[in-house]
Write a protein that holds these residues in place. Structure first.
Motif, PDB file in Angstrom:
ATOM      1  N   LYS A 177       0.812  -1.218   0.000  1.00 58.04           N
ATOM      2  CA  LYS A 177       0.000   0.000   0.000  1.00 58.04           C
ATOM      3  C   LYS A 177       0.844   1.266   0.000  1.00 58.04           C
ATOM      4  CE  LYS A 177      -4.134  -1.893   2.252  1.00 58.04           C
ATOM      5  NZ  LYS A 177      -4.996  -1.824   3.470  1.00 58.04           N
ATOM      6  N   ASP A 178       1.994   1.209   0.676  1.00 57.05           N
ATOM      7  CA  ASP A 178       2.836   2.404   0.761  1.00 57.05           C
ATOM      8  C   ASP A 178       3.751   2.563  -0.444  1.00 57.05           C
ATOM      9  OD1 ASP A 178       4.681   0.411   1.120  1.00 57.05           O
ATOM     10  OD2 ASP A 178       5.535   1.206   2.977  1.00 57.05           O
ATOM     11  N   LYS A 232       9.532   7.637   1.509  1.00 60.20           N
ATOM     12  CA  LYS A 232       8.519   8.692   1.474  1.00 60.20           C
ATOM     13  C   LYS A 232       9.108  10.016   0.997  1.00 60.20           C
ATOM     14  CE  LYS A 232       5.567   6.684   5.051  1.00 60.20           C
ATOM     15  NZ  LYS A 232       6.320   5.441   5.196  1.00 60.20           N
TER      16      LYS A 232
END
Length: 472
Positions: free
Chosen positions: A190-191, A216
């Motif tokens: 998901k990330d 990220k």
């Protein structure tokens, strides 16, 4: 989604016995330490307690599956779900007449929450920002990579069924499958983390899992310069190369930082350009306004519906791109990639697996041959030399650091051979006592073949950036 599994004491016992082996091997030549009876009794008690906690966790997990409405988990607020798990655990412990201290209860609640909503034992590793890669070799051996170095973790799965259940949970979430008939799979968490798994019977000693974690925060050129990935002179040169729309290939081995380098180079692309990205697993993090992302797709259970990178690339050529970026070229899509570079899509970029710039060119030749295209070798090399302008070589050194070890220009053909010139190189000078490599980036005194092009585009680089640096 949550399959049941039976209680078993075998996996934890095997883990506890196997863990000391490396230390035993290292201590062969040394006298064995004397273990007091009290220490032996304490270690035995600790081992039994760990096994007991594992049994308790397994039993409570069964109770959770029986009591929770799994269909409503996705919409349930985290706070309420944790409270419900704590309540069911308290009832279960009371019925089993088991007393745990506060820390053990908190750990148990966290593990069960991860088991029900996340990826079980993998969750703490995925949340740890210092970890780059997670590598699972069967249920009892989980490694991670930190700062380029691998280390064994105490993380364990209950057994092979537990590990398979987590794998199935990951791949089913993205519409893929893995079983004996289809024993390997690529997926995306998901990330955005990249996931690969291979299961028995192909994986002999238990399922193999590799997770390349998603960063990220995208590292820019400035950050990479600060980390020592390359020098400021190389950054200035690469900025001119990207802005002047040279076709660039980033070459390197697995984990050498190819995707990170590609992301950093893409930061020099102007916001006014339309960029299309094509990947097997979407990892690129482009910051421009006009970006279209495409991801290939494997065949379904019936063997239909596959969409390859080549299919995406062919379609991308009809979508008016200014630049095309292919995450990794490793097959027949190389034909379409080179044609795109040769037919008006200047400034396109891709990555390949190779050990050097010359090896990268050979790999392109081999991919063209494997695609079944019958062309004279001279014609193949002429196609490559006219399409590719620059090869950036990335490498992971033995101390775990990642460096851009070479920037090489392709300058044309000399007879049947592709001519190349290396502009920058990372020179190794020695080794620190702590194992860190001593080295420096240096120009090789060769003026860029594309200097005139840089000047025409407004990037008149000073001659000093090409001057060799004396070894320190």
């Amino acid at each position: 989604m949550f399959s049941r599994y039976k209680k078993s004491d075998q996996a934890p016992v095997a883990t506890a016995v196997a863990a000391p082996k490396p230390e035993q091997k290292a201590e062969i030549s040394k006298p064995k330490p004397v273990v007091s009876p009290a220490d032996s009794i304490a270690a035995d008690k600790e081992l039994k307690r760990r096994h007991k906690l594992e049994e308790i966790r397994s039993e409570l997990h069964h109770r959770l599956l029986d009591n929770l409405n799994l269909a409503a988990l996705e919409d349930a607020p985290e706070k309420e779900l944790k409270a419900e798990i704590a309540s069911i655990c308290a009832e279960g412990l009371e019925e089993m007449a088991i007393v745990l201290n506060k820390e053990e209860r908190q750990n148990l609640h966290a593990e069960l929450f991860d088991e029900v909503t996340g990826l079980g034992p993998l969750e703490p590793l995925l949340k740890d920002e210092t970890i780059n890669d997670i590598l699972v070799n069967g249920p009892n051996r989980v490694f991670v990579e930190r700062s380029g170095k691998l280390e064994l973790t105490p993380t364990r799965f209950k057994d092979e069924k537990h590990l398979l259940r987590i794998i199935d949970k990951i791949v089913s979430a993205v519409g893929r499958r893995v079983d004996e008939s289809n024993p390997y799979v690529d997926a995306r968490l998901k990330d955005g983390s990249r996931f690969n798994a291979m299961v028995p019977p192909i994986a002999v000693d238990g399922s193999l899992v590799s997770i390349r974690k998603f960063k990220k925060e995208k590292l820019g050129i400035d950050e990479l310069c600060q980390f020592g990935a390359f020098s400021e002179e190389m950054a200035a040169y690469l900025q001119a190369a990207v802005a002047c729309r040279l076709n660039i290939i980033v070459s390197g081995g697995t984990g050498s930082g190819k995707t990170t380098t590609l992301n950093a180079l893409s930061s020099f692309i102007d916001n006014s350009e339309r960029i299309l990205t094509i990947e097997d697993t979407a990892e690129l993090q482009l910051q421009q306004v006009h970006v279209g992302r495409m991801e290939s797709r494997p065949a379904n259970v019936e063997g239909k519906g596959a969409v390859s990178q080549r299919d995406c690339l062919k379609n991308a050529l009809r979508m008016r791109p200014d630049r095309i970026i292919v995450g990794e070229t490793r097959g027949e899509e190389v034909i379409d990639m080179l044609q795109a570079m040769n037919t008006g899509h200047d400034g396109s970029m891709t990555t390949i697996h190779a050990n050097s710039a010359r090896d990268g060119v050979s790999r392109l030749e081999n991919m063209i041959a494997m695609a079944g295209i019958e062309m004279p070798i001279k014609a193949v090399r002429a196609q490559i030399s006219s399409a590719v302008n620059l090869i950036v070589q990335a490498s992971r050194l033995q101390d775990g650091s990642r460096r851009m070890v070479s920037i090489t220009e392709i300058t044309g053909m000399e007879g049947d051979v592709i001519s190349m010139q290396e502009v920058f190189r990372y020179q190794r000078l020695g080794l620190h006592p702590d194992g860190k490599i001593i080295g420096q980036f240096t120009p090789l005194g060769v003026r860029s073949h594309y200097s005139e092009r840089f000047k025409q585009w407004g990037y008149d680089l000073p001659a000093s950036i090409y001057e060799p640096v004396a070894a320190e």
